[in-house]
Structures are given as structure tokens and as C-alpha cells.
Design a protein around this motif. Structure first.
Motif, PDB file in Angstrom:
ATOM      1  N   GLY A 275      41.563  23.497   1.288  1.00  0.00           N
ATOM      2  CA  GLY A 275      40.511  24.196   2.041  1.00  0.00           C
ATOM      3  C   GLY A 275      40.790  24.119   3.534  1.00  0.00           C
ATOM      4  N   ARG A 276      41.174  22.940   4.000  1.00  0.00           N
ATOM      5  CA  ARG A 276      41.460  22.788   5.442  1.00  0.00           C
ATOM      6  C   ARG A 276      42.717  23.563   5.833  1.00  0.00           C
ATOM      7  NH1 ARG A 276      39.139  17.452   8.066  1.00  0.00           N
ATOM      8  NH2 ARG A 276      37.341  17.140   6.729  1.00  0.00           N
ATOM      9  N   TRP A 277      43.650  23.656   4.892  1.00  0.00           N
ATOM     10  CA  TRP A 277      44.859  24.465   5.159  1.00  0.00           C
ATOM     11  C   TRP A 277      44.452  25.937   5.361  1.00  0.00           C
ATOM     12  CZ3 TRP A 277      47.133  28.655   2.795  1.00  0.00           C
ATOM     13  CH2 TRP A 277      48.424  28.960   3.195  1.00  0.00           C
ATOM     14  N   MET A 278      43.505  26.397   4.530  1.00  0.00           N
ATOM     15  CA  MET A 278      43.019  27.779   4.697  1.00  0.00           C
ATOM     16  C   MET A 278      42.376  27.951   6.075  1.00  0.00           C
ATOM     17  SD  MET A 278      41.162  28.566   1.058  1.00  0.00           S
ATOM     18  CE  MET A 278      40.627  30.225   1.455  1.00  0.00           C
TER      19      MET A 278
ATOM     20  N   PHE B 251      32.857  25.512  -2.057  1.00  0.00           N
ATOM     21  CA  PHE B 251      32.755  24.778  -0.792  1.00  0.00           C
ATOM     22  C   PHE B 251      31.434  24.018  -0.821  1.00  0.00           C
ATOM     23  CE2 PHE B 251      36.215  27.453   0.494  1.00  0.00           C
ATOM     24  CZ  PHE B 251      36.933  26.613   1.342  1.00  0.00           C
ATOM     25  N   ARG B 252      31.540  22.706  -0.639  1.00  0.00           N
ATOM     26  CA  ARG B 252      30.375  21.838  -0.784  1.00  0.00           C
ATOM     27  C   ARG B 252      29.991  21.245   0.570  1.00  0.00           C
ATOM     28  NH1 ARG B 252      31.764  17.265  -4.621  1.00  0.00           N
ATOM     29  NH2 ARG B 252      32.880  16.506  -2.804  1.00  0.00           N
ATOM     30  N   THR B 253      28.702  21.277   0.845  1.00  0.00           N
ATOM     31  CA  THR B 253      28.219  20.689   2.098  1.00  0.00           C
ATOM     32  C   THR B 253      27.577  19.338   1.818  1.00  0.00           C
ATOM     33  OG1 THR B 253      27.744  22.885   2.972  1.00  0.00           O
ATOM     34  CG2 THR B 253      26.704  21.039   4.086  1.00  0.00           C
ATOM     35  N   ASP B 254      27.991  18.347   2.588  1.00  0.00           N
ATOM     36  CA  ASP B 254      27.378  17.021   2.517  1.00  0.00           C
ATOM     37  C   ASP B 254      26.352  16.944   3.649  1.00  0.00           C
ATOM     38  OD1 ASP B 254      26.791  14.314   2.965  1.00  0.00           O
ATOM     39  OD2 ASP B 254      28.676  13.693   2.012  1.00  0.00           O
TER      40      ASP B 254
ATOM     41  N   GLY C  52      37.131  29.813   3.680  1.00  0.00           N
ATOM     42  CA  GLY C  52      37.730  28.579   4.178  1.00  0.00           C
ATOM     43  C   GLY C  52      37.462  28.291   5.641  1.00  0.00           C
ATOM     44  N   ARG C  53      36.763  29.178   6.346  1.00  0.00           N
ATOM     45  CA  ARG C  53      36.565  28.973   7.778  1.00  0.00           C
ATOM     46  C   ARG C  53      35.751  27.724   8.095  1.00  0.00           C
ATOM     47  NH1 ARG C  53      35.671  35.157   9.822  1.00  0.00           N
ATOM     48  NH2 ARG C  53      35.246  35.474   7.621  1.00  0.00           N
TER      49      ARG C  53
END
Ligand code: SF4
Length: 460
Positions: free
Chosen positions: A17-20, A191-194, A230-231
């Protein structure tokens, strides 16, 4: 005073995800290439003569475009929603990309209330599905230009007027937005938000992120609206690409989160309307009803509806291919799809109501309806892949064991739906007998989405 929580070691998915997020230029490049390929395949075949019987998908652009759009793209985009969430939307979709790009230089107006009406995904899906059948969008390139091209023009127009760097079209009006949102709820990645991490992030380290489809990332609890672009990966050290059990979002859905418009779209649209749209051309009942209606009209000296003078953009009209719809054809198609949607959707709604009643909880029928997503997704994939199969068969490529594959797919989807309903019911602590009864009525409801496919593929 804020204090940052220590970062957990990133998983492979989170790292991807961070690579994206770091490689936006690559994603943008991919989107430009897809946009040009899409425009070429949508526009050019519409200006070529219709292919003859000798044409193949490898030597004729029209046949090739037909196979790309309806044989590969459409069925497998739907499958990708269930496997990868809406990555198609965020990484490849030309319409989403173009509406966002033009919104950078457009008027940037705020989104008015009428655009935010929750019924648009339902109305837009039904409208395009039915209209596509009337103009034979799967077969003729002019119809493709009209339906897909028209949608792209609308996406550009809305991008030019509303939002800045946003995908207002995708969020509110795209005809498949609702269906994609439903199917993506099954995906094993999201994509999960903590929230804890989000709220405790160091303000100095936070760089704002532009979520083009207007997701409230901090409160994101469903993948339905996320385009997986992925942004936001790594944002505030709180958002990451993560795995989850397939279907877990549906199994854990709370009653209050069930959206009646989404349920209508699922039951009457993705299941009822789609079955009618895929079935009418194979249905002996359609043929019998049409013959009976034509005979009645002739007996009563009423010939207006038997005329075939409708323009191609209203009803299929290709005399050179001996394919011309009369007004009666158009009405019969509308009638068949409408009747299928009402009968199948009505059957499912009725039994879901009873299922909900047996749980003793208000709105439980809406919650349990989400468990039908696997059957809805499998059904529409079966319908679309029938076109893939017939296009391949025309090229001499036959898929072995097709009835078995179809049967296995329907069986697996039915079991998946029952399992999801079972997990929802198990959270309701109903007692074994009542839970069994609830699941039995749910199974009767879901049969309404399975039997029409059984009839189509194994009886007719
Ligand atoms: S929440 Fe928005 S920014 Fe984040 S991945 Fe999804 S679409 Fe992209």
C-alpha cells in the motif's frame, strides 16, 4: 498534548500500500495508457462497417473490442471487486481518472444536494442495464459508443463543474458505483483506518491527503466507497492496506449500517433486473409471449407496434445484420425485465421480511439482505461470462465442463451467502431452533436468486 503510538512492523500488504502511495506517477501513467486504449476501442469500431461472419477477434477491431469489453473487462472487473476491492476504480478506470483530471481545471463547485440523493446508484444501474438491452450494447459498436461513451462524457461534464481534484461522478452518479460498492464488501483486502493512531498522530508530521472519491478516511469502516488508490497509505501512521477474512465486513455489518437503497440495488437490481436482462433472449416464455402479443395485434388490425422504424439509439436497428427490433420487441423486453425484477426481487424481499420478523429485530431483513451479495455477484458473473463463452465458441474455443463449472459456482456462492447469514444470525443470540428457522427462511429467499439461473442453464 498529542503523543504518537509506536509503529507496528508493516505487513507485506501494508508495505505494498505504501509502495502505491510513493509511486503515484506509475499509477498515473497506467491510467493514461488505459484511457487512450479505452477511447480507441470505444470510438473507432463505431465508425467501421459491421464485421461479417468471417471476422475473428484477432483480425477485426470490432470483434476484438467486443471481446475486450464484454468478454474480459466487464465480467472480470466484477470478479476483481470481490477479490481486490475497487482497485479497478482507483488504479485503472478511465472514467474515474478523466473526471478527476478535468476537475483540477473545472469550476470546482460544491456538490449540490440532488447529486447526493442515495437512490442514484439504483436508478443509474437499472437505467443503463435496461437501455443496454434495448440497443444491444453487447453486440454493436455504435451502441457501445452511446452507452459507454455517453457515460464518459457525463463523467467529464460533472468533473468540469463539481469538485476540485475529486471524483464526484464516481461517488454519486456512476451507474456501477453501487454494485461495485456492494461487491467490494466481500474483498479480503482493504484500506483500514486505526482511529486511535489517527487521533494521536503528531500534527507536525501530517501531510493532507486528497481522497478523490470523497471518503471520510478517519471514519472509514467499509470498503464500499474506497477506490483503493493507495494515496492515504501510511497517512498519520493510521491507514494501511490490510487483509481480512473474505466477507467479514458483511458478516460484521450492524443493523444500523444497512442502507435501504443498497438493499434495493442488490435485490431488485443486481439480482432481479440483471437476471431479466440476461434471460430474455434465451427465454422460450419471451418468445411465446411475443408471438401471442403479435397475433393479438394482427387480429385487431393494429400494426403500429409491429413497425421496425425506431432509430438505432432507441431500439436495435441494423438491417445489414438482419437484426431489427420492432416497437413490440422493445415493449416485450421492458416487460420481461420488469416482470423478472419484480417477481424475483419481490420473492426475495417477502422472505427476507419474514426472516427479519423471526429474528425479532427491526431492520434485520435489511441487514440479512447483504448476505446475498455472493449470490448476486456470482449470478451476474455467470450472465456476463455466458457472452465470453459464446464469443470464444464462435472462434472455435470451447470451455470444457461448462455445466459443472456453472453448477459449482452457483453452489459455492449459495453456500457463501448462507454462511454469511449464519454468522450474522449467530451474533443475534437467538437460540438454536429460532436461528435454524431464520436460516431456513433466508435459504428460501436466496433460492429466488439461484433458481432462475438453474432454469436458464439446465432446463431451457
Ligand atoms: S480512502 Fe480514498 S485515498 Fe484512501 S485508498 Fe481509498 S480512495 Fe484512495
Amino acid at each position: 498534548m498529542s503523543c504518537a503510538l509506536p509503529a507496528a512492523p508493516p505487513t507485506r500488504l501494508a508495505a505494498f500500500g505504501r509502495w502505491m502511495q510513493r509511486n503515484r506517477t506509475l499509477v498515473l501513467g497506467l491510467q493514461w495508457v488505459t484511457l487512450f486504449a479505452y477511447l480507441f476501442l470505444v470510438a473507432v469500431p463505431a465508425f467501421l462497417p459491421l464485421p461479417d461472419n468471417q471476422a475473428h477477434l484477432w483480425d477485426d477491431l470490432t470483434r476484438f473490442a467486443q471481446f475486450v469489453f464484454w468478454g474480459i473487462w466487464w465480467p472480470f472487473v466484477l470478479v476483481s471487486m470481490m477479490l481486490m476491492g475497487r482497485a479497478w476504480c482507483g488504479v485503472l478506470c478511465p472514467e474515474g481518472f478523466v473526471t478527476e483530471q478535468v476537475s483540477r481545471v473545472g469550476l470546482g463547485r460544491p456538490v449540490p444536494r440532488w447529486i447526493k440523493w442515495g437512490g442514484w446508484p439504483f436508478v443509474a444501474f437499472l437505467g443503463t442495464t435496461v437501455y443496454g438491452q434495448l440497443v444491444s450494447v453487447y453486440e454493436y459498436p455504435k451502441a457501445v459508443l452511446l452507452v459507454l461513451g455517453g457515460s464518459t462524457v457525463a463523467a467529464i461534464a460533472f468533473g468540469l463543474v463539481y469538485g476540485r481534484n475529486k471524483r464526484v461522478w464516481c461517488r454519486h452518479l456512476c451507474p456501477v458505483n453501487g454494485v461495485f460498492g456492494l461487491l467490494s464488501r466481500l474483498a479480503p483486502v482493504h484500506f483500514r483506518t486505526d482511529r486511535d493512531r489517527w487521533d494521536h498522530a503528531e500534527p507536525a508530521r501530517v501531510i493532507p491527503v486528497n481522497c478523490a472519491p470523497l471518503v471520510d478516511i478517519r471514519r472509514m469502516e467499509t470498503s464500499a466507497g474506497c477506490h483503493m488508490c493507495g494515496r492515504c497509505a501510511g497517512h498519520r501512521d493510521a491507514v494501511e492496506l490490510a487483509g481480512r477474512a473474505p466477507g467479514s465486513e458483511v458478516a460484521q455489518l450492524e443493523i444500523d449500517d444497512a442502507n435501504p437503497w443498497e438493499v434495493r440495488l442488490l435485490v431488485y437490481g443486481l439480482i432481479g433486473t440483471a437476471i431479466g436482462a440476461f434471460q430474455w433472449s434465451a427465454s422460450p416464455w419471451f418468445v411465446q409471449a411475443k408471438i401471442a402479443a403479435a397475433e393479438w395485434l394482427i387480429e385487431h388490425d393494429s400494426y403500429a407496434l409491429l413497425g421496425d422504424n425506431a432509430p438505432w439509439w432507441l431500439l436495435t436497428h441494423y438491417p445489414e445484420a438482419s437484426d431489427v427490433f420492432t416497437w413490440l420487441d422493445g415493449l416485450m423486453i421492458l416487460g420481461y425485465i420488469g416482470a423478472a425484477a419484480l417477481l424475483i426481487g419481490g420473492w426475495i424481499s417477502l422472505w427476507l421480511r419474514l426472516t427479519g420478523y423471526l429474528t425479532g429485530r427491526a431492520r434485520a431483513h435489511l441487514q440479512l439482505a447483504y448476505a446475498l451479495i455472493p449470490i448476486g455477484g456470482a449470478g451476474v458473473f455467470l450472465g456476463l461470462s455466458a457472452l465470453t463463452v459464446s464469443l470464444l465458441a464462435a472462434e472455435g474455443i470451447n470451455i470444457a465442463h461448462l455445466p459443472l463449472i456453472r453448477g459449482l459456482l452457483l453452489g459455492a456462492a449459495s453456500l457463501a451467502s448462507l454462511a454469511l447469514a449464519g454468522r450474522m444470525v449467530s451474533r443475534m443470540t437467538l437460540g438454536a431452533a429460532r436461528a435454524g428457522l431464520v436460516l431456513a427462511t433466508f435459504a428460501i429467499a436466496s433460492a429466488g436468486a439461484v433458481l432462475p439461473w438453474v432454469v436458464m442453464y439446465y432446463v431451457w
